[in-house]
Design an enzyme around this catalytic site. Structure first.
Site, PDB file in Angstrom:
ATOM      1  N   GLY A  29      60.500  32.277  40.505  1.00  0.00           N
ATOM      2  CA  GLY A  29      60.540  33.697  40.831  1.00  0.00           C
ATOM      3  C   GLY A  29      60.090  34.442  39.597  1.00  0.00           C
ATOM      4  N   ASP A  30      59.465  35.589  39.729  1.00  0.00           N
ATOM      5  CA  ASP A  30      58.766  36.188  38.594  1.00  0.00           C
ATOM      6  C   ASP A  30      59.650  36.393  37.374  1.00  0.00           C
ATOM      7  OD1 ASP A  30      60.116  38.364  39.871  1.00  0.00           O
ATOM      8  OD2 ASP A  30      58.616  39.784  39.125  1.00  0.00           O
ATOM      9  N   ARG A 166      53.269  44.402  44.180  1.00  0.00           N
ATOM     10  CA  ARG A 166      53.068  43.512  45.328  1.00  0.00           C
ATOM     11  C   ARG A 166      53.241  44.338  46.595  1.00  0.00           C
ATOM     12  NH1 ARG A 166      51.226  41.374  41.737  1.00  0.00           N
ATOM     13  NH2 ARG A 166      51.592  39.289  40.877  1.00  0.00           N
ATOM     14  N   ASP A 258      53.857  36.122  33.924  1.00  0.00           N
ATOM     15  CA  ASP A 258      55.269  35.844  33.644  1.00  0.00           C
ATOM     16  C   ASP A 258      55.431  35.122  32.317  1.00  0.00           C
ATOM     17  OD1 ASP A 258      55.692  36.860  36.203  1.00  0.00           O
ATOM     18  OD2 ASP A 258      55.783  34.879  37.128  1.00  0.00           O
TER      19      ASP A 258
END
Length: 314
Positions: A29-30, A166, A258
């Site tokens: 997950g980011d 996003r 990231d």
């Protein structure tokens, strides 16, 4: 003295293909990716890394917490009875990756419920969140988190925000852009990616992106641009750019931003210069994109921590 980095957001279960009919279970997950890379390139004696989210009380949630502990990331997790975590599956076709998500009922959407303050943060520590963190929350939860971040900043916590735009996670482009600027308004440091900013905010160049975030209230904008130079612009000093070394064997850019953020924050938290922090972020991302997957092994000893290029940018 140990500095603390608290990443805030959603960690999900990752199902990745292993042969024709098998999948491996992982976690990603980011904001978790950023925490993971910050841990890889820093010393536990100088930087503690924690992850704040909400999970369920099921087996997958327990495995997620165990994974974080094994990676020396403190799981600062709110447990919601009867809930579970989000999941996504990776599909491979002709070498290209696509994703399918199951996250509408993720416990992480409730991370701001009854939240009064962010756990374990003091003056000089870092709180890191992203546009995806904001996107998964209902409007009231989003405001609660922003209020907590603002209060933390007033206590001397260094709030850092990656807009990570996003569109598919938002009801409308207007909602996304408004929440993004609200996130920037409570943040000292913003880490945008120019390609996304140009698409959704119609920025003409990296300078325009940086100036927009500084006008919103941030003190420092570090504008990433894929393989291009990173623009660093602060409210109280001259702008400059750092050019990453070219990478010829790019395999997967999934966690490029990231990992840059992880290297940048780790260096800054351990007392590195701003230019050196950007360079470490570039070098780390350069390693990550040569391997497949969100979380990959890196050779921290081979990462360059000094600037390759520094030039005035107005």
């Amino acid at each position: 003295m140990t500095c603390r980095l608290l990443a805030i957001g959603e960690c999900m279960v990752e199902l990745s293909p292993r042969g024709e009919d098998n999948c491996a279970i992982g976690f990603a997950g980011d904001t978790l990716n950023t925490a993971w890379y910050a841990r890889q390139v820093s010393s536990p004696e100088t930087l503690s890394v924690a992850y704040f989210s909400a999970v369920g009380d099921d087996e997958l949630s327990r495995r997620m917490a165990d994974f974080m502990r094994a990676q020396k990331i403190e799981p600062a997790l709110k447990v919601i009875p009867g809930a579970t975590v989000g999941l996504y599956m990776i599909f491979l076709a002709n070498g290209e990756r696509s994703f399918q998500y199951w996250r509408s009922q993720s416990a992480a959407r409730r991370l701001a419920e009854d939240l009064k303050e962010l756990p374990g943060l003091g003056q000089g520590d870092f709180a890191y969140f992203s546009g995806i963190t904001l996107a998964i929350l209902p409007p009231e939860g989003r405001q609660v988190l922003l209020d907590c971040l603002k209060a933390a900043a007033e206590r001397g916590v260094r709030v850092v925000f990656d807009p990570n735009l996003r569109r598919r996670l938002w009801d409308s482009t207007e909602d996304m852009c408004a929440a993004t600027m609200a996130g920037a308004s409570v943040s000292e440091i913003v880490l945008p990616s120019f390609e996304d900013e140009a698409e959704w905010f119609s920025d003409a160049d990296k300078q325009a992106t940086a100036e927009r975030y500084l006008k919103a209230g941030s003190r420092l904008a570090v504008v990433k641009d894929g393989p291009g130079s990173v623009l660093v612009k602060a409210v109280d000093s001259a702008a400059f750019e750092v050019a990453p070394e070219p990478v010829s064997n790019i395999v997967d850019t999934t966690a490029a931003g990231d990992s840059f953020n992880g290297g940048f924050l780790a260096s800054l938290a351990e007392g590195g210069s701003l230019a050196g922090a950007v360079q470490l972020g570039c070098a780390l991302a350069g390693q990550v994109v040569t391997q497949r997957g969100a979380l990959v092994e890196v050779s921290a000893g081979n990462l360059k921590r000094g600037p390759l290029h520094r030039a005035e940018a107005g």
